[in-house]
Design an enzyme around this catalytic site. Sequence first.
Site, PDB file in Angstrom:
ATOM      1  N   GLU A 238     115.463 -93.285  73.527  1.00  0.00           N
ATOM      2  CA  GLU A 238     114.436 -92.240  73.713  1.00  0.00           C
ATOM      3  C   GLU A 238     113.169 -92.540  72.905  1.00  0.00           C
ATOM      4  OE1 GLU A 238     114.359 -88.750  71.394  1.00  0.00           O
ATOM      5  OE2 GLU A 238     116.365 -89.043  70.577  1.00  0.00           O
TER       6      GLU A 238
ATOM      7  N   LYS B   5     123.028 -82.537  64.403  1.00  0.00           N
ATOM      8  CA  LYS B   5     122.371 -82.356  63.112  1.00  0.00           C
ATOM      9  C   LYS B   5     122.807 -81.091  62.389  1.00  0.00           C
ATOM     10  CE  LYS B   5     118.332 -83.871  64.586  1.00  0.00           C
ATOM     11  NZ  LYS B   5     118.304 -83.275  65.726  1.00  0.00           N
TER      12      LYS B   5
HETATM   13  N1  PSU Z   1     117.395 -85.910  66.407  1.00  0.00           N
HETATM   14  C1  PSU Z   1     116.790 -86.767  65.551  1.00  0.00           C
HETATM   15  N2  PSU Z   1     115.496 -87.072  65.740  1.00  0.00           N
HETATM   16  C2  PSU Z   1     114.795 -86.562  66.792  1.00  0.00           C
HETATM   17  C3  PSU Z   1     115.471 -85.685  67.709  1.00  0.00           C
HETATM   18  C4  PSU Z   1     116.751 -85.381  67.468  1.00  0.00           C
HETATM   19  O1  PSU Z   1     117.394 -87.236  64.607  1.00  0.00           O
HETATM   20  O2  PSU Z   1     113.626 -86.869  66.924  1.00  0.00           O
HETATM   21  C5  PSU Z   1     114.731 -85.189  68.925  1.00  0.00           C
HETATM   22  C6  PSU Z   1     115.470 -85.674  70.194  1.00  0.00           C
HETATM   23  O3  PSU Z   1     114.500 -86.198  71.074  1.00  0.00           O
HETATM   24  C7  PSU Z   1     116.080 -84.416  70.765  1.00  0.00           C
HETATM   25  C8  PSU Z   1     115.065 -83.387  70.340  1.00  0.00           C
HETATM   26  O4  PSU Z   1     116.270 -84.476  72.143  1.00  0.00           O
HETATM   27  O5  PSU Z   1     114.727 -83.774  69.011  1.00  0.00           O
HETATM   28  C9  PSU Z   1     115.596 -81.993  70.389  1.00  0.00           C
HETATM   29  O6  PSU Z   1     114.538 -81.105  70.280  1.00  0.00           O
HETATM   30  P1  PSU Z   1     114.730 -79.572  70.697  1.00  0.00           P
HETATM   31  O7  PSU Z   1     115.693 -79.020  69.700  1.00  0.00           O
HETATM   32  O8  PSU Z   1     113.366 -78.981  70.594  1.00  0.00           O
HETATM   33  O9  PSU Z   1     115.253 -79.579  72.108  1.00  0.00           O
END
Ligand code: PSU
Length: 299
Positions: free
Chosen positions: A21, A155
Amino acid sequence: MKISKEVQQALNSNRPVVALESTIISHGMPYPKNVETAMLVEKTIREHGAIPATIGIIDGEPIIGMSPEEIEEFGKRKGICKVSRRDLPVVFAKKTWGATTVAATMILANMAGIEVFVTGGVGGAHRGAQNNFDISADLEELGKTNVTVVSAGVKAILDLKLTLEILETKGVPVLSYQSDEFADFYTRHSGIKMENVVNSPKEVAEIIHAKRVNKLDGGILVANPIPEEDAMDSDVINAAIETALKKADEQHIEGKEITPFLLKTIVELTNGDSLESNIKLVINNAKLGAAIARELTQL
Ligand code: PSU
Ligand code: MN
């Protein structure tokens, strides 16, 4: 979409390809560590016998397999939009740049015919999601798109139990790699016991294959715990998370800004230690993802 020659040739000849990604590059880590990490992840995937395909959107066109120059640009250019499923048509029509989240990367990988995707951590249900409904579109996507995502669990900034409940509802197999405890990104120990433990890349590939032949649509989440030597001290990371969550609340950070804000604040609060752990766990995931993609081409 534009598929790089190398990725297209690999797909045509049934050689292993691993999707990556770009939100993690543009919004997940500071420059230049973000670019260094993205390059190192690609190198690791190659060393483990697969072809990397970093995915993002340039001038409204999906790129499947970025060049090193494009990765550099995603790392340093300001104002690249964080793009999830809902944002795709807007970015396509406006012909802008987009850094794809797990959800959007899954969609584009699936369109290109790539079945394995490596990241750091998927999004999930934020703490308080029972009230504020802040649940990542990544979970919805895992419920319907046929891509296996290798992640260091979920996370610890999120509500892990709630996230796992939603994944269960959406019918997403969560495979815990060589551990009976769910990985919480920065450590190996969330205290949540897992039912489906897998012990080899081959085992994962067989589950992907079984899902495919039985036409059970949707993704798979492989939770790969961070190696013990790279893990954070639980007390240190938990204190940093609590402080970061408080700051987010005080500053009224909400919606799509919250994940980048928390990651950045936690890096500051741990003097960069959490960034080092983050980099190490992505590399660890890259090794496993490449091995799964290799096994999958044998089935
Ligand atoms: N986890 C990480 N770094 C990131 C992300 C997740 O360690 O940059 C990013 C990923 O692209 C994931 C997004 O899909 O955060 C999730 O964001 P949200 O909670 O706004 O959907
Ligand atoms: Mn959200």
